[in-house]
Design a protein around this motif. Structure first.
Motif, short mmCIF file in Angstrom:
data_model
loop_
_atom_site.label_atom_id
_atom_site.label_comp_id
_atom_site.label_asym_id
_atom_site.label_seq_id
_atom_site.Cartn_x
_atom_site.Cartn_y
_atom_site.Cartn_z
N GLN A 91 48.20 22.38 17.73
CA GLN A 91 48.46 23.68 18.34
C GLN A 91 47.37 24.04 19.35
OE1 GLN A 91 48.80 26.08 14.69
NE2 GLN A 91 50.95 26.38 15.19
N SER A 92 47.74 24.85 20.30
CA SER A 92 46.76 25.27 21.32
C SER A 92 47.06 26.71 21.73
CB SER A 92 46.83 24.35 22.54
OG SER A 92 48.11 24.43 23.16
N TYR A 93 46.09 27.32 22.37
CA TYR A 93 46.23 28.68 22.87
C TYR A 93 45.95 28.69 24.36
CZ TYR A 93 46.17 30.37 18.05
OH TYR A 93 46.48 30.62 16.74
N ARG A 94 46.42 29.73 25.02
CA ARG A 94 46.11 29.92 26.43
C ARG A 94 45.25 31.16 26.57
NH1 ARG A 94 49.96 32.15 31.33
NH2 ARG A 94 48.46 31.79 33.00
N PHE A 95 44.16 31.02 27.31
CA PHE A 95 43.25 32.14 27.56
C PHE A 95 43.27 32.45 29.05
CE2 PHE A 95 41.56 29.82 23.87
CZ PHE A 95 41.58 30.84 22.93
N SER A 96 43.73 33.65 29.40
CA SER A 96 43.82 34.04 30.80
C SER A 96 42.93 35.25 31.07
CB SER A 96 45.27 34.35 31.19
OG SER A 96 45.83 35.30 30.31
N ARG A 97 42.36 35.28 32.26
CA ARG A 97 41.44 36.36 32.64
C ARG A 97 42.18 37.47 33.35
NH1 ARG A 97 35.68 36.80 34.67
NH2 ARG A 97 35.67 38.48 36.21
N LEU A 98 41.94 38.71 32.92
CA LEU A 98 42.48 39.90 33.57
C LEU A 98 41.31 40.71 34.12
CD1 LEU A 98 45.13 41.03 30.90
CD2 LEU A 98 45.50 39.61 32.93
N SER A 99 41.23 40.82 35.42
CA SER A 99 40.18 41.60 36.07
C SER A 99 40.60 41.85 37.50
CB SER A 99 38.83 40.86 36.02
OG SER A 99 38.89 39.67 36.79
N CYS A 100 39.79 42.60 38.24
CA CYS A 100 40.11 42.88 39.64
C CYS A 100 40.32 41.58 40.41
CB CYS A 100 38.99 43.70 40.29
SG CYS A 100 39.28 44.06 42.04
N GLN A 101 41.36 41.55 41.24
CA GLN A 101 41.70 40.36 42.00
C GLN A 101 41.00 40.31 43.36
OE1 GLN A 101 44.36 38.23 40.47
NE2 GLN A 101 43.67 39.56 38.80
N HIS A 102 40.35 41.41 43.75
CA HIS A 102 39.67 41.50 45.04
C HIS A 102 40.60 41.07 46.17
CE1 HIS A 102 35.86 42.66 43.28
NE2 HIS A 102 36.15 41.81 42.31
N CYS A 103 41.71 41.79 46.24
CA CYS A 103 42.78 41.46 47.19
C CYS A 103 42.35 41.60 48.64
CB CYS A 103 43.98 42.37 46.94
SG CYS A 103 44.62 42.32 45.25
N PRO A 205 44.29 21.98 41.08
CA PRO A 205 45.39 22.85 41.52
C PRO A 205 45.26 24.21 40.86
CG PRO A 205 46.19 21.15 40.01
CD PRO A 205 44.76 20.83 40.29
N THR A 206 45.43 25.27 41.64
CA THR A 206 45.28 26.63 41.14
C THR A 206 46.49 27.48 41.46
OG1 THR A 206 44.19 27.33 43.19
CG2 THR A 206 42.76 26.55 41.40
N TYR A 207 46.54 28.64 40.81
CA TYR A 207 47.57 29.63 41.14
C TYR A 207 46.91 30.99 41.21
CZ TYR A 207 47.64 31.37 36.30
OH TYR A 207 47.30 31.94 35.10
N ARG A 208 47.59 31.93 41.88
CA ARG A 208 47.13 33.31 41.94
C ARG A 208 48.27 34.23 41.51
NH1 ARG A 208 44.94 33.86 47.91
NH2 ARG A 208 46.44 32.20 48.28
N ALA A 209 47.93 35.30 40.83
CA ALA A 209 48.94 36.17 40.25
C ALA A 209 49.64 37.04 41.29
CB ALA A 209 48.31 37.06 39.18
N LYS A 210 50.95 37.15 41.14
CA LYS A 210 51.78 38.07 41.93
C LYS A 210 51.60 37.90 43.44
CE LYS A 210 51.86 41.42 38.15
NZ LYS A 210 51.68 42.81 37.71
N MET A 211 51.58 36.67 43.87
CA MET A 211 51.41 36.40 45.30
C MET A 211 52.58 36.92 46.13
SD MET A 211 48.70 34.90 46.49
CE MET A 211 49.26 33.90 47.88
N ASP A 212 53.74 37.11 45.49
CA ASP A 212 54.91 37.59 46.21
C ASP A 212 54.74 39.03 46.71
OD1 ASP A 212 54.95 38.09 43.35
OD2 ASP A 212 56.88 39.04 43.65
#
Length: 231
Positions: A91-103, A205-212
């Motif tokens: 089993q594994s978990y996913r750890f994601s960071r939530l903070s200002c995106q500095h858009c 390879p990276t992704y960015r949140a809510k790029m749309d």
């Protein structure tokens, strides 16, 4: 996983990383041209959070709280845990960071009626001038990432500012970066081709949140490899 498959996935990852950094550079230049930003600016800070290296220890949260005097009950940085994925014992978990995106195109700055929310012209960091903030919470409502809050002590809007007023002023890395025991965070100047940040973007390879939404965030994520695949 056999060697041939591993080699194939590694090669694909390298290719995607190359495409990723090229796309980032192209999008950044296009956005800045549209917004009338000085494209001779030599510093533009960004951060990468590698979900594969993050262990969810929350050392980054605690370091941020101590260095920036963040009151109990609110947080500039949150590590969100999801899972488990797979079956025991694998089993594994996913750890994601939530903070200002500095858009690059920050909705919080656009809606602020007093100019308290701003983009720093020297670093690209999205900041908050607490003395100018009237606590109207327009920025909180406008932020699509839901990372802003009202500081219960200052009564002003607050969020991650990459330790602009604390660590960066001392020529140091943000508190969360230095506190991370697994080096899951990389911070640096996206305009510097020799920076560790750009080297990371070129190799992973990276992704960015809510790029749309067209916000053009400068918080990048390296996606967890073995998390659940949603079709």
């Amino acid at each position: 996983m056999d060697i041939s498959k591993r080699h194939f996935l590694t090669s694909c990852g390298t290719l995607l990383a190359g495409i990723s950094i090229y796309t980032v550079a192209k999008e950044l230049a296009q956005t800045e041209a549209e917004l009338g930003v000085d494209q001779t600016q030599t510093i533009k800070y960004a951060m990468v959070h590698d979900e594969n290296l993050c262990i969810g220890c929350n050392a980054c949260e605690q370091a941020c709280r101590e260095v920036n005097d963040v009151p109990v009950g609110v947080s500039r940085v949150v590590i969100k845990r999801t899972g488990p994925f797979g079956e025991y014992p694998d089993q594994s978990y996913r750890f994601s960071r939530l903070s200002c995106q500095h858009c690059e195109n920050a909705p919080c700055v656009t809606v602020c009626p007093t100019g308290a929310a701003y983009i720093d012209s020297e670093t690209g960091i999205v900041g908050v001038n607490a003395d100018m903030c009237v606590g109207c919470q327009y920025c909180i409502a406008a932020c699509p990432y839901q990372v802003r809050f009202i500081n219960p002590v200052t009564k002003a809007a607050d969020k991650c500012d990459f330790c602009k007023e604390t660590r960066l002023k001392q020529g140091k890395q943000p508190a969360c970066v230095e506190a991370c025991p697994t080096h899951a965070l990389v911070f640096g100047n996206i305009r510097d081709p020799d920076s560790e940040l750009v080297k990371t973007l070129k190799t992973k390879p990276t992704y960015r949140a809510k790029m749309d939404l067209g916000t053009r965030p400068k918080l990048f994520h390296v996606s967890t490899i073995n998390r659940e695949i949603v079709l």
